[in-house]
Scaffold this motif. Structure first.
Motif, PDB file in Angstrom:
ATOM      1  N   HIS A 106       1.764  -0.249   0.003  1.00 21.99           N
ATOM      2  CA  HIS A 106       1.452   0.546  -1.187  1.00 21.99           C
ATOM      3  C   HIS A 106       2.741   0.672  -1.976  1.00 21.99           C
ATOM      4  O   HIS A 106       3.750   1.151  -1.452  1.00 21.99           O
ATOM      5  CB  HIS A 106       0.938   1.934  -0.767  1.00 21.99           C
ATOM      6  N   HIS A 166      -9.410  -2.927   2.311  1.00 20.23           N
ATOM      7  CA  HIS A 166      -8.695  -1.649   2.176  1.00 20.23           C
ATOM      8  C   HIS A 166      -9.645  -0.560   1.684  1.00 20.23           C
ATOM      9  O   HIS A 166     -10.014  -0.521   0.512  1.00 20.23           O
ATOM     10  CB  HIS A 166      -7.535  -1.809   1.174  1.00 20.23           C
ATOM     11  N   GLU A 213      -1.459   2.129   5.349  1.00 21.76           N
ATOM     12  CA  GLU A 213      -0.616   1.671   4.292  1.00 21.76           C
ATOM     13  C   GLU A 213       0.729   2.393   4.312  1.00 21.76           C
ATOM     14  O   GLU A 213       0.814   3.556   4.656  1.00 21.76           O
ATOM     15  CB  GLU A 213      -1.285   1.853   2.923  1.00 21.76           C
ATOM     16  N   ASP A 259     -10.155   0.188  -2.050  1.00 18.58           N
ATOM     17  CA  ASP A 259      -9.392   1.441  -2.016  1.00 18.58           C
ATOM     18  C   ASP A 259     -10.337   2.633  -2.177  1.00 18.58           C
ATOM     19  O   ASP A 259      -9.927   3.695  -2.640  1.00 18.58           O
ATOM     20  CB  ASP A 259      -8.278   1.481  -3.075  1.00 18.58           C
ATOM     21  N   HIS A 285       1.605   6.899   4.886  1.00 20.68           N
ATOM     22  CA  HIS A 285       1.622   6.699   3.439  1.00 20.68           C
ATOM     23  C   HIS A 285       2.907   7.305   2.861  1.00 20.68           C
ATOM     24  O   HIS A 285       3.371   8.336   3.360  1.00 20.68           O
ATOM     25  CB  HIS A 285       0.387   7.396   2.847  1.00 20.68           C
ATOM     26  N   HIS A 314      -1.429  -4.125  -1.334  1.00 20.94           N
ATOM     27  CA  HIS A 314      -2.748  -3.575  -1.609  1.00 20.94           C
ATOM     28  C   HIS A 314      -2.772  -3.032  -3.035  1.00 20.94           C
ATOM     29  O   HIS A 314      -1.763  -2.576  -3.560  1.00 20.94           O
ATOM     30  CB  HIS A 314      -3.090  -2.528  -0.551  1.00 20.94           C
TER      31      HIS A 314
HETATM   32 ZN    ZN Z   1      -2.406   2.876  -1.749  1.00 18.81          ZN
END
Ligand code: ZN
Ligand code: ZN
Length: 259
Positions: A131, A7, A95, A205, A66, A155
């Motif tokens: 997420h 990720h 995500e 991330d 997202h 994640h």
């Molecule tokens: Zn995230």
């Protein structure tokens, strides 16, 4: 040693100056694959990760909306997302999820867009990258409702043993990133120690959440090696064994159906 960063946000403008150098450092640090999360701002920017993946065989892409952007999706977004998800370099959707910490989008819109993406993932048989922040119960409820058949990963997992149990019950993986190196992350480290080896993924991330000793700086995929070392230390196992297992887990989750 084979490491995967499952990720990262390689399209982030903070990498515009030196993206190739960042990638070169990742390969030098032992990374063999990266998953470039392509959330962007939704349509027409779903392809942010795809463009990177097309340029290097070691980079795979995901596409998704997202939760921060859930309130801003344009008409027809789900069809556009479905079309992008069929690109041969796209190995996951996301995500996606819920973020009640910031609530940049109304919670109602977040749930609607999350649910639609879960259904898409089920229809397209793609794993999901989740997420979730301050929204655990609602996230689990929606996942239990749809149960995406190709599974997925939480994640930047930051819960403790109880939340980890919820994830495993769904057949999901825990994505471990820099947070696990932060001094206060005791419950998270406990979950990481308890986790079955076949339920763990590594991630950065990047450019966010750099692990110690880079905390506060721009994160980059090479720093997955720092998180790897910390998790191996917690689990009292050889770094190489953990690297190999998390890489195999990524391949099982995301690359099983790639051509
Ligand atoms: Zn995230
Ligand atoms: Zn992310």
């Amino acid at each position: 040693m084979r490491i995967v960063d499952s990720h990262c946000h390689l399209d982030d403008p903070r990498f515009d100056e030196d993206r190739q150098a960042v990638l070169d450092r990742a390969w030098a640090a032992g990374l063999v694959s990266l998953l470039a999360i392509g959330t962007g701002e939704g349509p027409p920017d779903f392809a942010a990760g795809i463009r990177l993946a097309e340029a290097d065989r070691r980079i795979y892409a995901s596409v998704g909306v997202h939760p921060h952007h859930a309130g801003r999706v344009a008409e027809g977004w789900a069809n556009a997302l479905r079309a992008c998800s069929r690109h041969p370099r796209v190995v996951a959707l996301g995500e996606m999820g819920l973020d009640y910490h910031y609530n940049f989008s109304p919670p109602e819109a977040q749930r609607e867009v999350f649910l639609r993406q879960l259904e898409l993932a089920a229809e397209e048989h793609k794993p999901v990258v989740i997420h979730t922040r301050e929204a655990w119960a609602d996230t689990i409820a929606l996942l239990q409702q749809v149960r995406p058949p190709a599974g997925g990963v939480f994640h930047c997992f930051s819960g403790g043993p109880a939340e980890a149990e919820d994830a495993w019950e769904l057949g999901f993986y825990l994505g471990l990133g820099g947070v696990i190196t932060f001094p206060k992350a005791h419950a998270l480290r406990e979950a990481a120690r308890l986790a079955p080896l076949d339920r763990l993924l590594l991630e950065t991330d990047a450019p966010y959440l750099a692990p110690v000793p880079h905390r506060g700086k721009r994160n980059e995929p090479a720093f997955a090696a720092d998180t790897l070392r910390r998790v191996a230390e917690e689990r009292q196992m050889p770094v190489e064994t953990l690297a190999e297992a998390t890489t195999a887990n990524f391949e099982r989750l995301c690359l099983r159906y790639t051509r």
